[in-house]
Each structure stands twice: as C-alpha cells, then as structure tokens.
Write a protein that holds these residues in place. Structure first.
Motif, PDB file in Angstrom:
ATOM      1  N   GLU A 103      54.290  52.978 -33.541  1.00 17.41           N
ATOM      2  CA  GLU A 103      53.804  54.154 -34.252  1.00 17.41           C
ATOM      3  C   GLU A 103      54.957  55.054 -34.685  1.00 17.41           C
ATOM      4  O   GLU A 103      54.922  55.654 -35.758  1.00 17.41           O
ATOM      5  CB  GLU A 103      52.830  54.938 -33.374  1.00 17.41           C
ATOM      6  CG  GLU A 103      51.520  54.205 -33.110  1.00 17.41           C
ATOM      7  CD  GLU A 103      50.621  54.949 -32.151  1.00 17.41           C
ATOM      8  OE1 GLU A 103      51.096  55.942 -31.546  1.00 17.41           O
ATOM      9  OE2 GLU A 103      49.454  54.547 -31.997  1.00 17.41           O
ATOM     10  N   GLU A 104      56.016  55.120 -33.865  1.00 17.24           N
ATOM     11  CA  GLU A 104      57.091  56.057 -34.168  1.00 17.24           C
ATOM     12  C   GLU A 104      58.158  55.496 -35.081  1.00 17.24           C
ATOM     13  O   GLU A 104      58.884  56.256 -35.735  1.00 17.24           O
ATOM     14  CB  GLU A 104      57.732  56.555 -32.873  1.00 17.24           C
ATOM     15  CG  GLU A 104      58.270  55.472 -31.959  1.00 17.24           C
ATOM     16  CD  GLU A 104      57.291  55.022 -30.903  1.00 17.24           C
ATOM     17  OE1 GLU A 104      57.701  54.892 -29.739  1.00 17.24           O
ATOM     18  OE2 GLU A 104      56.114  54.804 -31.238  1.00 17.24           O
ATOM     19  N   VAL A 105      58.305  54.189 -35.160  1.00 20.16           N
ATOM     20  CA  VAL A 105      59.343  53.611 -36.017  1.00 20.16           C
ATOM     21  C   VAL A 105      59.022  52.148 -36.295  1.00 20.16           C
ATOM     22  O   VAL A 105      58.423  51.459 -35.465  1.00 20.16           O
ATOM     23  CB  VAL A 105      60.745  53.753 -35.356  1.00 20.16           C
ATOM     24  CG1 VAL A 105      60.838  52.966 -34.062  1.00 20.16           C
ATOM     25  CG2 VAL A 105      61.852  53.346 -36.312  1.00 20.16           C
ATOM     26  N   TRP A 106      59.406  51.686 -37.490  1.00 17.98           N
ATOM     27  CA  TRP A 106      59.306  50.277 -37.860  1.00 17.98           C
ATOM     28  C   TRP A 106      60.713  49.676 -37.826  1.00 17.98           C
ATOM     29  O   TRP A 106      61.705  50.373 -38.052  1.00 17.98           O
ATOM     30  CB  TRP A 106      58.734  50.124 -39.264  1.00 17.98           C
ATOM     31  CG  TRP A 106      57.273  50.439 -39.420  1.00 17.98           C
ATOM     32  CD1 TRP A 106      56.586  51.461 -38.831  1.00 17.98           C
ATOM     33  CD2 TRP A 106      56.337  49.745 -40.240  1.00 17.98           C
ATOM     34  NE1 TRP A 106      55.285  51.451 -39.236  1.00 17.98           N
ATOM     35  CE2 TRP A 106      55.092  50.408 -40.102  1.00 17.98           C
ATOM     36  CE3 TRP A 106      56.423  48.645 -41.081  1.00 17.98           C
ATOM     37  CZ2 TRP A 106      53.952  49.980 -40.772  1.00 17.98           C
ATOM     38  CZ3 TRP A 106      55.292  48.218 -41.746  1.00 17.98           C
ATOM     39  CH2 TRP A 106      54.063  48.873 -41.591  1.00 17.98           C
ATOM     40  N   VAL A 126      64.006  57.636 -33.539  1.00 17.90           N
ATOM     41  CA  VAL A 126      62.995  58.164 -32.626  1.00 17.90           C
ATOM     42  C   VAL A 126      62.957  59.689 -32.675  1.00 17.90           C
ATOM     43  O   VAL A 126      61.898  60.304 -32.476  1.00 17.90           O
ATOM     44  CB  VAL A 126      63.256  57.653 -31.194  1.00 17.90           C
ATOM     45  CG1 VAL A 126      62.375  58.364 -30.179  1.00 17.90           C
ATOM     46  CG2 VAL A 126      63.025  56.154 -31.133  1.00 17.90           C
ATOM     47  N   ARG A 127      64.085  60.282 -32.999  1.00 17.20           N
ATOM     48  CA  ARG A 127      64.108  61.749 -33.137  1.00 17.20           C
ATOM     49  C   ARG A 127      63.514  62.223 -34.456  1.00 17.20           C
ATOM     50  O   ARG A 127      63.434  63.426 -34.709  1.00 17.20           O
ATOM     51  CB  ARG A 127      65.539  62.250 -33.005  1.00 17.20           C
ATOM     52  CG  ARG A 127      66.081  62.164 -31.576  1.00 17.20           C
ATOM     53  CD  ARG A 127      67.533  62.578 -31.495  1.00 17.20           C
ATOM     54  NE  ARG A 127      68.016  62.564 -30.110  1.00 17.20           N
ATOM     55  CZ  ARG A 127      69.276  62.731 -29.756  1.00 17.20           C
ATOM     56  NH1 ARG A 127      70.210  62.965 -30.701  1.00 17.20           N
ATOM     57  NH2 ARG A 127      69.638  62.705 -28.494  1.00 17.20           N
ATOM     58  N   GLY A 128      63.114  61.287 -35.315  1.00 16.69           N
ATOM     59  CA  GLY A 128      62.416  61.648 -36.543  1.00 16.69           C
ATOM     60  C   GLY A 128      63.225  61.566 -37.810  1.00 16.69           C
ATOM     61  O   GLY A 128      62.734  61.919 -38.886  1.00 16.69           O
ATOM     62  N   LEU A 184      61.989  47.867 -25.555  1.00 19.58           N
ATOM     63  CA  LEU A 184      62.193  48.910 -24.558  1.00 19.58           C
ATOM     64  C   LEU A 184      61.282  50.107 -24.830  1.00 19.58           C
ATOM     65  O   LEU A 184      60.751  50.720 -23.898  1.00 19.58           O
ATOM     66  CB  LEU A 184      63.658  49.357 -24.552  1.00 19.58           C
ATOM     67  CG  LEU A 184      64.636  48.503 -23.747  1.00 19.58           C
ATOM     68  CD1 LEU A 184      66.068  48.933 -24.022  1.00 19.58           C
ATOM     69  CD2 LEU A 184      64.335  48.606 -22.249  1.00 19.58           C
ATOM     70  N   MET A 185      61.098  50.427 -26.094  1.00 19.36           N
ATOM     71  CA  MET A 185      60.272  51.587 -26.444  1.00 19.36           C
ATOM     72  C   MET A 185      58.787  51.309 -26.291  1.00 19.36           C
ATOM     73  O   MET A 185      58.018  52.207 -25.963  1.00 19.36           O
ATOM     74  CB  MET A 185      60.564  52.020 -27.886  1.00 19.36           C
ATOM     75  CG  MET A 185      61.906  52.683 -28.064  1.00 19.36           C
ATOM     76  SD  MET A 185      62.098  53.395 -29.719  1.00 19.36           S
ATOM     77  CE  MET A 185      62.313  51.933 -30.725  1.00 19.36           C
TER      78      MET A 185
END
Length: 352
Positions: free
Chosen positions: A156-159, A253-255, A274-275
């Motif tokens: 959800e946070e990164v591809w 991950v920080r956007g 890991l994420m």
C-alpha cells in the motif's frame, strides 16, 4: 467481475491458500473460475479446515455464460494420493503450467477480468519443462504477447518495479542499458497511471554502492542509469536518481516516492518483504489484464499444516479486482480453437 484462479504447486501451501480464499466472505461475492485438479483443491480445503461446494465443469464446457459465483474447471492433472507434501515434483510442476496457461487464455479472451495464481514452485516447473525460466517468458509465449510485461511488487505504501529479474547476479550489470532502463521507467509510469496513480514519483535505485561514488565503485550509474533518468524526465516522467539503494526505500516509505525502480531482483525484494511479507503482492503488468499472486513462495516447510497466512493472497485478489475495475471496457478476444483440448495436452505451453 471475474477472476481466473490457477491452483498452485500441490506440494506447497497453494491449495490451502486457494481454499481459504474461496471461503473468505469478501471473495464469495466475486465470480471466480478456479482452474486445476478437483483433488488438489479438496486436499487444500482439508488442510485449511474449510468446506467448499463449487460446481465442477469440464474444460470443454468453458465459454461465455459461465455460472455466477465460484466454479471449478477440473483439469484432472495432478493426483494427490501418495504424493508427498513439502517436496518439488515434475507432476506438480506440469499441473501448474497447465493451470497457468488456462487462466491466461481465459483472461486474454475476456472470459475473466484478471488472472491469479497461488504460489508456484519454479523447481517443480523446471522438472516438468526444463526450458521454463519465469512467468514473463511463459506469458509471452502462451498468449503471443506483442511485448513483454514486468513484475511489480506492491504494498500500500510503495510499489517496486525492476529492470532485470530472474537472472544471476553476475549477469546484471551486462544486462543493463539506458534503453532498457528507460523502457522500464515508461512501463512503470504507464502501469501506475492505469492503477489510478497518474504522475507517479519514481525513485531509481543505483546499481553500485553510493551510486558509484563518482566512478570509484563502478561507472554504470553515471554512464547508463543517469542518462535513462534524464531521458525519462524529458518525456514528462517524474523519475529521480540514481539513488543509493540503501536509502531509496527509506525515502519512499517517508512519502517521497510512489514507486522504486530497482536494477535486480533482490535489490527490491528484500526491502519489500521486510516491510510487508504477509501482505505483499506480485503484479505482472503490461498484458491488458492484471496477473496477480502473493509475493511469497510455496512454503514447503508448513505444507499441509493449515498454518498458511491468507493475508498476501487476499491482498492479491483485491488488487486484481481493483485493477480490473479500472479497465471495464477491455475488448474480448476469441479463445483459440479447441483450446480446452490444447491446454490439457500442453500444446499451448512454452515449446522446448
């Protein structure tokens, strides 16, 4: 909305995950065409501790007007009696190849909106067909693709997209070129836009430590990667890099980025797993319909124990459904003549 689901390796957790998915309340509302051996699915349901009641049809009964809800296309291709769990086998590999070919053709023909599979085992598949390399080459051959797609790992946070995939690490640097990286950036931007993320910000991971450190640790980043990023930016793609790979995912991950383009398989896979090991999805994109699977493997060590976590498989089904919904007007194609007999005979699979 219909998903075509190929049963995964009979020696691993794929059958259990398929059964758990089909029994999940959210998935009961979807039309799902399951392809594989009825005995393998029944085994998976027993491992999962769930009860399934799917109509069963023969391959030659597949066509327009499939019944709503869940249906099993029984290829009767993998007997389970006496077959050990937790081990590779050419029988399981051959069945996976058949199952995969069938769901690809169903989606390519418009009889399904997305293709999905529970985990395959590449060693099993190579035992059955030594020429098998990976899913991309198989898809290209099975549906006669005009261009190769790419694998994306999705959280959800990164591809995460990658330029090279299943090749030895020693071959990566020689496989990179400015054109290949630029092509990967174009496809990443295209796929992200198709997934409802236009103008995606893409961080490009460097190949060498410290992005080559001005040539002290290699010249590929300056001579190959940087020109590709510059060319992509000239085309309006929001790409940044090359960025040292030990920090690019931190920034994502920080956007700062929506996606990270990595140069080789584990450069991205380690960070992504890991994420979110229990929710990561592999998306194979670029073929006109989404192809999805959980990002983890067959987990031979827990096969048959009922312990397989459904999280990533459920996320894969959701992603396939959601991506297909963004392309509701996809034009159907005719199924190959006598496709059912051909799939069962493996003539639609990659030639040796």
């Amino acid at each position: 909305m219909r998903i075509a689901l190929a049963l995964g390796d009979a020696g691993g957790v794929g059958p259990e995950l398929a059964a758990k998915l089909l029994a999940h309340e959210e998935i009961r509302a979807l039309d799902v065409t399951v392809v594989g051996d009825a005995r393998v699915l029944a085994m998976g349901a027993a491992h999962a501790g769930v009860t399934l009641d799917l109509p069963v049809i023969r391959p030659d009964q597949v066509g327009a007007g499939l019944p709503a809800g869940h249906v099993l296309v029984d290829l009767a291709n993998c007997p389970v009696e006496g077959r050990p769990l937790g081990r590779s086998g050419d029988d399981a590999g051959a069945a996976c190849l058949q199952n995969f070919a069938a769901v690809l053709h169903l989606a390519h023909a418009g009889l399904a909106d997305a293709a999905m599979f529970t985990p395959f085992n590449k060693h099993s598949m190579r035992l059955a067909r030594p020429s098998y390399v990976d899913e991309i080459g198989f898809i290209d051959a099975a549906i006669g693709a005009a261009r190769s797609g790419r694998e994306f790992n999705v959280l959800e946070e990164v591809w995460n997209a990658r330029v090279t995939s299943h090749i030895p690490l020693r071959a990566v640097a020689d496989a990179l070129s400015t054109d290949r990286i630029l092509s990967s950036l174009r496809l990443t931007a295209e796929v992200m836009a198709g997934a409802g993320k236009p103008g995606a910000r893409i961080g490009v991971a460097a190949l060498n430590p410290h992005a080559g450190d001005g040539g002290n640790f290699g010249h590929e980043d300056d001579e190959i990667l940087a020109p590709a990023v510059a060319a992509a930016r000239a085309e309006g793609i929001d790409a940044t890099g090359p960025i040292p790979s030990d920090t690019v995912f931190v920034r994502a991950v920080r956007g700062e980025f929506d996606a990270v383009l990595t140069m080789y398989h584990d450069q991205g896979q380690i960070a992504m797993k890991l994420m979110g090991f229990d929710r990561g999805v592999t998306l194979i994109a670029g073929y006109g319909f989404p192809i999805v699977t959980p990002a983890h493997g067959t987990a031979f060590d827990i096969a048959g124990q009922g312990r397989a976590d459904l999280g990533a498989t459920l996320m894969a089904a959701r992603l396939g459904r959601d991506l297909a919904a963004l392309n509701p007007d996809r034009a159907p194609r005719p199924l190959p003549a006598d496709w059912a007999r051909a799939v069962v005979a493996e003539t639609l699979l990659v030639a040796e």
